[in-house]
Design a protein around this motif. Structure first.
Motif, PDB file in Angstrom:
ATOM      1  N   THR A  88       0.885  -1.190   0.086  1.00  0.00           N
ATOM      2  CA  THR A  88       0.039  -0.219  -0.064  1.00  0.00           C
ATOM      3  C   THR A  88       1.018   1.276  -0.148  1.00  0.00           C
ATOM      4  N   ALA A  89       2.029   1.324   0.736  1.00  0.00           N
ATOM      5  CA  ALA A  89       2.873   2.421   0.565  1.00  0.00           C
ATOM      6  C   ALA A  89       3.673   2.629  -0.540  1.00  0.00           C
ATOM      7  N   PHE A  90       3.755   1.520  -1.466  1.00  0.00           N
ATOM      8  CA  PHE A  90       4.599   1.617  -2.636  1.00  0.00           C
ATOM      9  C   PHE A  90       3.626   0.956  -3.496  1.00  0.00           C
ATOM     10  N   PRO A  91       2.775   1.742  -3.834  1.00  0.00           N
ATOM     11  CA  PRO A  91       1.577   0.928  -4.963  1.00  0.00           C
ATOM     12  C   PRO A  91       2.089   0.833  -6.301  1.00  0.00           C
ATOM     13  N   SER A  92       2.995   1.569  -7.088  1.00  0.00           N
ATOM     14  CA  SER A  92       3.276   1.720  -8.319  1.00  0.00           C
ATOM     15  C   SER A  92       4.778   1.210  -8.395  1.00  0.00           C
ATOM     16  N   SER A  93       5.320   0.745  -7.413  1.00  0.00           N
ATOM     17  CA  SER A  93       6.833   0.408  -7.321  1.00  0.00           C
ATOM     18  C   SER A  93       6.966  -1.124  -7.929  1.00  0.00           C
ATOM     19  N   ALA A  94       7.573  -1.246  -9.098  1.00  0.00           N
ATOM     20  CA  ALA A  94       7.683  -2.669  -9.422  1.00  0.00           C
ATOM     21  C   ALA A  94       8.974  -3.103  -8.603  1.00  0.00           C
ATOM     22  N   ALA A  95       9.805  -2.249  -8.394  1.00  0.00           N
ATOM     23  CA  ALA A  95      11.076  -3.029  -7.586  1.00  0.00           C
ATOM     24  C   ALA A  95      10.601  -3.574  -6.320  1.00  0.00           C
ATOM     25  N   ILE A  96       9.592  -2.910  -5.598  1.00  0.00           N
ATOM     26  CA  ILE A  96       9.274  -3.369  -4.252  1.00  0.00           C
ATOM     27  C   ILE A  96       8.636  -4.709  -4.432  1.00  0.00           C
ATOM     28  N   TYR A  97       7.666  -4.813  -5.552  1.00  0.00           N
ATOM     29  CA  TYR A  97       6.941  -6.226  -5.650  1.00  0.00           C
ATOM     30  C   TYR A  97       8.002  -7.089  -5.924  1.00  0.00           C
ATOM     31  N   ALA A  99      10.933 -12.113  -4.283  1.00  0.00           N
ATOM     32  CA  ALA A  99      12.583 -12.705  -4.239  1.00  0.00           C
ATOM     33  C   ALA A  99      13.031 -12.941  -3.177  1.00  0.00           C
ATOM     34  N   THR A 100      12.860 -11.897  -2.050  1.00  0.00           N
ATOM     35  CA  THR A 100      13.423 -12.384  -0.760  1.00  0.00           C
ATOM     36  C   THR A 100      12.289 -13.174   0.239  1.00  0.00           C
ATOM     37  N   GLY A 101      11.252 -13.075  -0.357  1.00  0.00           N
ATOM     38  CA  GLY A 101      10.311 -13.958   0.595  1.00  0.00           C
ATOM     39  C   GLY A 101      10.383 -15.522   0.568  1.00  0.00           C
TER      40      GLY A 101
END
Length: 506
Positions: A295-304, A309-311
């Motif tokens: 929610t805090a980074f709704p349009s960040s492809a990098a965060i997604y 990956a780190t999950g």
């Protein structure tokens, strides 16, 4: 149909003509170059390297049909997870689904097969484990088929969409959102006071459970009262925080409004009490964390992509040891292991073996033909009013196994199998795949500037569902239904389809 430029990005020098109902491209050229560099090591790591390392572990497992089926399932889930990470578009719910399958139904059970050890004993024949692995694999294929069918159908737009790209989408009514904030503080305050004050929330889950049992909100043989008190004490507070986080993240006007920032700070403090990792289950805190980040980074492809990956690393290394605060000092279990894969066979990941045990249970008792799913749907009915209300699937199987500790998982595949067998698994997973893919496409529109703005309900609901997916997939559904229903009720009460021009300002 989506054009080539919409899939991999617009060509250099070409304007990005964003049309209503079309998912926007995401930094196509830069990510295309980066994805090529990451694709080979990522795919090799998930599909080849990690399974090979597990296969080389010492153990008493035999390389029979179950071994090879589990290897195929692990590689298949790894390839699908890599596809989600490398995709040019964010597929939030699908990505979380494949992350769960890869870890809980792929890597962990494969380590158990190799080492010949399981977190929960398997009481049936080996053939039931083979059947369980095969049905998980078939269910995953059905999920993919449903997602493929969803991608072939265009998204329907409401009539108001002709006025604006985001028209017709559900948004949070400003006044009702303020009321949700008040409800959140009132319900959480009641929850905190009922359990004796904030201090108990920073002790241990064991003490929380004991306090709940002594508070009188749970009657004998029924947990409906305690589930409602706990659910309303946690879910509205989380939802209010997510809505205000989205406003601050997407609205320049909201960031310049002191009252919005003050409410957000107060909601953060409230959630640190009722939704902290000390007194809550790890799966619930994972829901809180993922919902907040997306929610805090709704349009960040990098965060997604970083989260997916780190999950995997977090699930293998961190998650098995994240129950440090589950017990007090006397009941704390030692966190020692000779191998990084040992926690996968001794602690939390019992999903596959419980599916096999459920198949053995069904072989002796027969299918329930919708009874278990009906009990989950009517979770709010107390047992005093429904004497024959079904128990959790995991509890029923655990009792049949003769175990004292019956807090066992019942993955979604199990719920479908217990009620309807193979047809239930195939049909249920196909429907879920279809719904998830459709939701992902609508979410992609909701988080863009062409979407319905800071008050978008879907832009908050989708991250919450994504985090809660781990709980839904792990099961049992009867335990998971309560908080999900409370969240749905809150979203329904604050949603409106009327055009909110003021809420759409940036």
């Amino acid at each position: 149909m989506t054009s080539v430029h919409e899939t991999v990005g617009a060509a250099p020098g070409r304007k990005d003509a964003r049309r209503p109902g079309v998912e926007p491209p995401e930094q196509p050229i830069a990510w295309s170059m980066l994805s090529r560099a990451l694709s080979v090591p990522l795919i090799l790591g998930l599909v080849c390297f990690l399974p090979a390392v597990i296969a080389a572990q010492p153990g008493s497992g035999v390389r029979d049909t179950a071994y090879w089926l589990q290897l195929v399932l692990t590689c298949y889930a790894g390839a699908r997870l890599a596809t989600m990470i490398l995709s040019t578009r964010r597929r939030l719910l699908q990505g979380v689904f494949w992350m769960f399958v890869y870890i809980a139904m792929g890597v962990a059970p494969f380590a158990q097969v190799v080492m010949g050890q399981t977190p929960t004993p398997m009481v049936g024949p080996r053939q039931d484990l083979v059947t369980a692995i095969a049905m998980v694999l078939v269910g995953c294929a059905a999920f993919d088929l449903g997602a493929l069918l969803a991608s072939r159908r265009p998204l329907r737009r409401r009539a108001s969409s002709t006025r604006s790209p985001g028209g017709g989408a559900a948004v949070a009514h400003p006044l009702r959102l303020r009321l949700l904030v008040l409800v959140a503080f009132a319900a959480s305050a009641f929850y905190v006071l009922k359990l004796g004050g904030p201090a108990v929330f920073f002790s241990s889950r064991q003490e929380i459970n004991e306090t709940v049992a002594a508070s009188g909100v749970a009657s004998e043989g029924s947990n409906v009262g305690s589930a409602f008190v706990k659910g309303f004490g946690q879910v509205p507070a989380l939802l209010a925080l997510l809505f205000y986080t989205r406003r601050l993240a997407t609205s320049y006007r909201a960031r310049r409004t002191p009252s919005t920032a003050l409410v957000w700070v107060a909601l953060v403090a409230l959630n640190l009490v009722v939704n902290n990792p000390v007194s809550n289950a790890r799966y619930w805190f994972l829901t809180v964390l993922m919902a907040f980040v997306f929610t805090a980074f709704p349009s960040s492809a990098a965060i997604y992509r970083v989260v997916l990956a780190t999950g995997v690393v977090g699930a293998l290394v961190v998650f098995p040891y994240a129950d440090k605060f589950r017990y007090d000092d006397e009941g704390q279990r030692p966190a020692e292991s000779a191998s990084v894969f040992e926690p996968l066979v001794t602690k939390d990941y019992d999903q596959m073996v419980m599916f096999a045990n459920s198949i053995s249970w069904v072989d002796t008792r027969g299918h329930t033909y919708g009874r278990q799913l009906t009990g989950s749907a009517l979770f709010f009915v107390p047992r005093a009013a429904w004497s024959g209300k079904p128990e959790d699937t995991g509890v029923r199987v655990g009792q049949w196994m003769g175990l004292r500790m019956t807090n066992l998982s019942a993955p979604l595949w199990t719920e479908f199998w217990v009620d309807f067998g193979a047809s239930g698994v195939i049909g249920g997973l196909a429907l879920i795949g279809y719904a998830v893919a459709r939701t992902d496409r609508r979410y992609a529109l909701a988080v863009t500037r062409a979407g319905p703005g800071p008050g978008s309900v879907l832009a908050v609901a989708a991250p919450l569902i994504a985090g809660y997916t781990f709980i839904l997939l792990r099961g049992p559904l009867l335990q998971a239904a309560g908080k999900l229903a409370i969240a749905a009720l809150c979203l329904l009460l604050i949603s409106t389809f009327k055009e909110q021009k003021a809420a759409r300002r940036r």
